[in-house]
Design an enzyme around this catalytic site. Structure first.
Site, PDB file in Angstrom:
ATOM      1  N   ARG A 154       0.888  -1.322   0.057  1.00 59.57           N
ATOM      2  CA  ARG A 154      -0.161   0.073   0.081  1.00 59.57           C
ATOM      3  C   ARG A 154       0.791   1.168  -0.063  1.00 59.57           C
ATOM      4  NH1 ARG A 154      -2.564  -3.802  -0.797  1.00 59.57           N
ATOM      5  NH2 ARG A 154      -4.648  -4.243   0.270  1.00 59.57           N
ATOM      6  N   SER A 222     -10.838  -0.814   3.335  1.00 60.25           N
ATOM      7  CA  SER A 222     -10.267  -1.269   4.669  1.00 60.25           C
ATOM      8  C   SER A 222      -9.621   0.194   5.061  1.00 60.25           C
ATOM      9  CB  SER A 222      -8.963  -1.951   4.146  1.00 60.25           C
ATOM     10  OG  SER A 222      -9.210  -3.025   3.616  1.00 60.25           O
ATOM     11  N   GLU A 318      -5.358   3.289   6.231  1.00 56.33           N
ATOM     12  CA  GLU A 318      -5.327   3.088   4.841  1.00 56.33           C
ATOM     13  C   GLU A 318      -5.755   4.139   4.169  1.00 56.33           C
ATOM     14  OE1 GLU A 318      -5.410  -1.137   3.250  1.00 56.33           O
ATOM     15  OE2 GLU A 318      -6.428  -0.320   1.349  1.00 56.33           O
TER      16      GLU A 318
END
Ligand SMILES: Cc1cc2nc3c(=O)[nH]c(=O)nc-3n(C[C@H](O)[C@H](O)[C@H](O)COP(=O)(O)OP(=O)(O)OC[C@H]3O[C@@H](n4cnc5c(N)ncnc54)[C@H](O)[C@@H]3O)c2cc1C
Length: 330
Positions: A154, A222, A318
């Protein structure tokens, strides 16, 4: 002040000074003013506008897809404002395989390299040949090779050295003609010799069953990253929590599913006013009505605090949280 509610998938009621959609580099350059606080937006599925944003939101709608192939590869150039899932579906129709595990991820193609989107054992970095962008300071175009993008979990150079400094205009993908499907993860692992199309269909089926559709229930996917912990720390945790799951990252690090940690701290299904920790996927926080940015932050902090107290693990968001002046961190 125009409303941002329809421009981000968490759908908090927030406004900004102005919203401009652009569909070419020229129209972006006309709209972009370096002296004004600006937020570049794609599909708004990784951005949450917590309250009114004191600036201009520029929404990327640069379209266009071109393809050529060589003996061994498909080369596809995609405008940054194309919809990610529509692009994956187009690849499937044309039998350009490789992206099937990444089906149904919301958002734009241009945002996909920024957090190196990933799902079901595949990350997009494996297929990015290069990225075309504009350097905001000079308004000059530049090209960066995928190999130079410092991709990680990520993560990419666009969250570090190029953070806030570039507009991605096009992503150039390379998909090998000879490839093997990746069916090692979760529900895919039990499939019997699946084809790429089988994986594509299965991923869509599983995601639809597990994840709330942002069109029906506001969310940003998420909310937290899966934390990476040292093997020593993990072994200490395992002595107390025998069933703690993990995925290997390196010789001395493992990744622990944040959903499991949140579940164990009892937050699954819990709500703070109109913000709820999703009952079937606790990693997703949802807007169950008229959620307020303050409640989202408060619930996220409660979860982080509980996970840190219980497991000595600091969860990291995130999602991109946007406050009055721009991005904020928790
Ligand atoms: C239901 C749901 C499921 C999800 N599942 C996954 C998943 O499985 N895996 C995964 O990795 N992610 C997942 N996500 C997160 C999200 O879909 C991805 O991060 C996606 O790439 C975001 O795209 P976007 O265009 O909506 O980004 P936005 O939220 O619009 O932007 C994200 C960031 O990129 C910047 N940005 C956007 N476009 C550009 C551009 N052209 N140039 C420069 N900067 C830009 C923005 O300023 C912002 O900081 C999910 C989200 C939801 C809502």
């Amino acid at each position: 002040m125009p409303s941002l509610q329809q421009y981000h998938t968490f759908s908090l009621a927030s406004n900004c000074a102005s919203i401009v959609e652009f569909d070419s580099v020229d129209s972006f350059l006309n709209a972009y003013n370096p002296t004004v606080n600006t937020y570049i937006l794609g599909g708004g599925s990784n951005s949450v506008f917590l309250n009114d944003f004191d600036g201009v939101v520029l929404v990327n709608k640069i379209k266009g897809i071109s393809h050529y192939d060589t003996e061994s590869h498909h080369h596809i150039s995609v405008g940054a404002g194309e919809d990610w899932h529509e692009f994956v579906s187009l690849c499937m129709q044309n039998e350009w395989f490789g992206l099937e595990n990444l089906a149904l991820i919301p958002g734009s193609v241009g945002a996909s390299p920024i957090q190196n989107i990933g799902a079901y054992g595949v990350e997009i970095h494996a297929f990015i040949d290069s990225i075309e962008a504009i350097l905001l300071e000079t308004k000059e175009p530049f090209l960066i090779k995928g190999a130079d993008c410092q991709f990680g979990y990520r993560d990419s150079i666009f969250k570090h050295a190029l953070y806030g400094k570039a507009l991605i205009t096009k992503v150039n993908f390379t998909l090998p003609k000879e490839y093997e499907v990746v069916a090692t993860y979760g529900e895919l692992a039990v499939m019997d010799s699946p084809t790429a199309l089988d994986i594509y269909n299965k991923v869509i089926e599983v995601r639809k069953a597990k994840l709330p559709d942002p069109k029906q229930l506001g969310n940003a996917g998420s909310f937290f990253k899966n934390p990476v912990v040292s093997l020593t720390h993990f072994e200490e945790l395992k002595r107390v929590h025998f069933d703690i799951p993990s995925y290997p990252v390196s010789e001395n690090q493992v990744k622990v599913p944040a959903a499991w940690l949140i579940d164990k701290t009892g937050f699954k299904g819990k709500a703070l006013n109109d913000v709820r920790c999703h009952p079937t996927q606790p990693l997703v926080l949802t807007n169950i009505g008229n959620a307020q940015g303050g409640d989202l932050i408060a619930l996220a902090k409660q979860i982080m605090h509980a996970v840190e107290s219980e497991f000595k693990i600091l969860l990291e968001p995130e999602v991109r949280l946007v406050g009055k002046e721009g991005l904020i961190s928790l």
